[in-house]
Design an enzyme around this catalytic site. Structure first.
Site, PDB file in Angstrom:
ATOM      1  N   LYS A 278       0.842  -1.196   0.000  1.00  0.00           N
ATOM      2  CA  LYS A 278       0.000   0.000   0.000  1.00  0.00           C
ATOM      3  C   LYS A 278       0.877   1.246   0.000  1.00  0.00           C
ATOM      4  CE  LYS A 278      -3.942  -1.808   2.637  1.00  0.00           C
ATOM      5  NZ  LYS A 278      -4.968  -1.615   1.608  1.00  0.00           N
ATOM      6  N   ARG A 352     -10.201 -11.604   1.881  1.00  0.00           N
ATOM      7  CA  ARG A 352     -10.990 -12.701   1.298  1.00  0.00           C
ATOM      8  C   ARG A 352     -10.232 -14.014   1.355  1.00  0.00           C
ATOM      9  NH1 ARG A 352     -11.305  -9.211  -4.100  1.00  0.00           N
ATOM     10  NH2 ARG A 352     -11.333  -7.649  -2.441  1.00  0.00           N
TER      11      ARG A 352
END
Ligand code: BES
Ligand code: MN
Ligand code: ZN
Length: 501
Positions: A278, A352
């Site tokens: 990020k 996920r």
């Protein structure tokens, strides 16, 4: 904090200060305000006339009065609660939180609440006390000098004229359980990631479980390898901190049907993005990427104490997402517990990946109804802002039940669609599925349909709390920071579960 129930007149309460709910543009004609206006020689009317207080939600104004005879109260705090026609149980919580925070600022440690809500006194008292407890939560745990928020509240009275005292007392106990469970979650979410590692999160779950009488089991890396949780472990691969799967079990004395509810939480104690790193700006926010997991722990704590008659499983997948020499690379292929192969194209879509194995595990343990809770996508913040939690799932009735519970607890959920067309978007060229869809398209839905691949027969709902789990600004009834969203709703879901058709 001592708590008391009172069922007499508002101005005969045995407390130093009393908070009174006042409706928007309320007429002085009403019994309570009229009496207060008399006692203050018209002060209430003049405050209304001047327009300095209109009864808008969150407004407050303090009146000092002489205490005389039976009347001990020295201060009344008028607290605006908005339109009378919209006043409901969640408003009682906001009223109580606002009052508690105002009193603390004024260094008043002994006060009463007079919510003026006509309805079940148990629920009124519960929402009031919960509002006080969650209202007083602060982010100052690591400050060595506190900033005025240190006033400890000694005593809170819930006053409902003419009510059943026993039921108020029961409501107070319920409110304590719910409020303290919400704060338990908020405290976890607020912990810095060097302190709340997956190991520490598991320890705190164990301590909590022991205190409230839940079964707790911690799966470590070797257990997960044995179970074939290649998807979860691919996220943990880059970190020196060992991953943990926290399993909590609540088993009621009697339960019917053979149904089992499961709450499954994303517990990323810090999300750097991994090799798909990020940007630096804003990365610090990613300490709250374990909030879904923390939420599961808070719900399980409350359930253990409230004792509904349905078995509930709590599963928290806890790990860091770090870059490193052993970290997963974009293009790696891994195999999840249910046998499906996953091409990992972006290591920042890690939530996920851990939920895939956690959800499959919950179903293997016998869960018939699964709710997963996760700060899963930035896209849900774009879609719904900080107001609504995104909800998706494979069973409309189950989704509707959650949305309805949210309406009753004052938490907003907004459903997004899923379906075959979206599921197609995660087909991989070389494996069964890939962990991202086409750039920028339907990001929140893609996260949901990915998790759906790991649900077999269970009814399943997915809550994306990325936008609602953290408040950037304080409000009159609550500090900024972790909100504890969805806990009240899912406690309600669990309690209603036993009685639904
Ligand atoms: N934890 C983030 C989602 C998130 C972003 C939560 C901002 C709160 C605030 C999640 O792991 C993530 O990085 N998601 C990616 C998915 C993308 C790579 C498909 C995202 O939303 O950008
Ligand atoms: Mn991520
Ligand atoms: Zn994440």
């Amino acid at each position: 904090m001592k708590t008391k129930a009172f069922t007499g007149k508002f101005n005969e309460i045995d407390a130093d200060s009393v908070a009174i709910a006042v409706f928007k543009d309320e007429k002085i004609k009403d019994g309570v305000l009229e009496a207060l206006d008399k006692q203050t020689d018209g002060l209430v009317s003049s405050i209304f006339q001047s327009g300095e207080f209109t009864g808008e939600e969150g407004e407050t104004t303090l009146l000092r009065v002489k205490s005389e005879g039976k009347k001990k109260v020295r201060r009344f705090l008028l607290v605006g609660v908005g339109e009378k026609s919209e006043y409901n149980l969640p408003s009682v919580e906001i009223f109580a939180g606002t009052a508690a925070r105002s009193f603390r600022k004024l260094k008043i440690s002994d006060f009463a609440l007079f919510p003026r809500f006509e309805g079940d006194e148990l629920e009124v008292a519960s929402n009031a006390i919960q509002g006080v407890i969650t209202g007083l939560f602060e982010l100052d745990k690591y400050k060595t000098a506190k900033n005025g928020e240190e006033t400890r509240i000694n005593s809170v009275t819930v006053a409902i004229e003419g009510a059943n005292k026993k039921r108020i007392e029961e409501g107070i106990e319920r409110g304590k359980v719910i409020g303290e469970s919400i704060n338990f979650t908020r405290e976890l979410a607020n912990e810095p990631p060097n302190i709340l590692t997956p190991t520490e999160m598991a320890k705190r779950a164990e301590v909590m479980a022991k205190a409230v009488g839940l079964k707790c089991e911690i799966l470590d890396k070797e257990d997960m390898q044995r179970l074939g949780m290649g998807s979860f472990l691919s996220v943990a691969a880059g970190s020196h901190e060992p991953p943990k799967m926290i399993i909590l079990k609540y088993e009621p004395k009697k339960s019917k049907k053979g149904e089992m509810l499961a709450f499954v939480g994303k517990g990323i104690t810090f999300d750097t993005g991994g090799i798909s790193l990020k940007p630096a700006e804003g990365m610090e926010a990613m300490k709250y990427d374990m909030t879904g997991g923390g939420t599961v722990l808070g719900i399980m704590r409350a359930i253990a104490l409230l004792k509904p008659s349905v078995p509930v499983l709590g599963v928290v997948a806890a790990t860091e997402n770090m870059p490193g020499g052993k970290a997963t690379r974009p293009s790696d292929v891994v195999k999840a517990m249910n046998g499906k192969t996953i091409e990992i194209l972006n290591t920042d879509a890690e939530g996920r990946l851990i939920l895939a194995d956690a959800v499959a595990y919950a179903e293997k343990q016998g869960a018939t109804h699964i709710v997963d809770i996760a700060t899963l996508t930035g896209a849900v913040i774009i879609a719904l802002g900080n107001i609504n939690t995104g909800i998706m799932g494979n069973d409309q009735d189950f989704i509707d039940q959650i949305i309805q519970c949210g309406k009753e607890t004052g938490e907003k959920f907004w459903q997004l669609p899923i379906g075959k067309e979206y599921s197609k978007m995660i087909k991989s060229d070389i494996a069964d599925i890939k962990n991202i869809g086409p750039a920028r398209k339907a990001g929140t839905i893609i996260g949901a349909v990915f998790i759906q691949e790991f649900v077999d027969k269970a009814k399943w709902a997915h809550l994306d709390i990325a936008g609602t789990a953290w408040a950037d600004e304080p409000s009159p009834h609550r500090s900024k920071g972790p909100t504890g969203v969805a806990i009240k709703t899912l406690i309600k879901l669990t309690e209603k579960f036993q009685n639904r058709n």
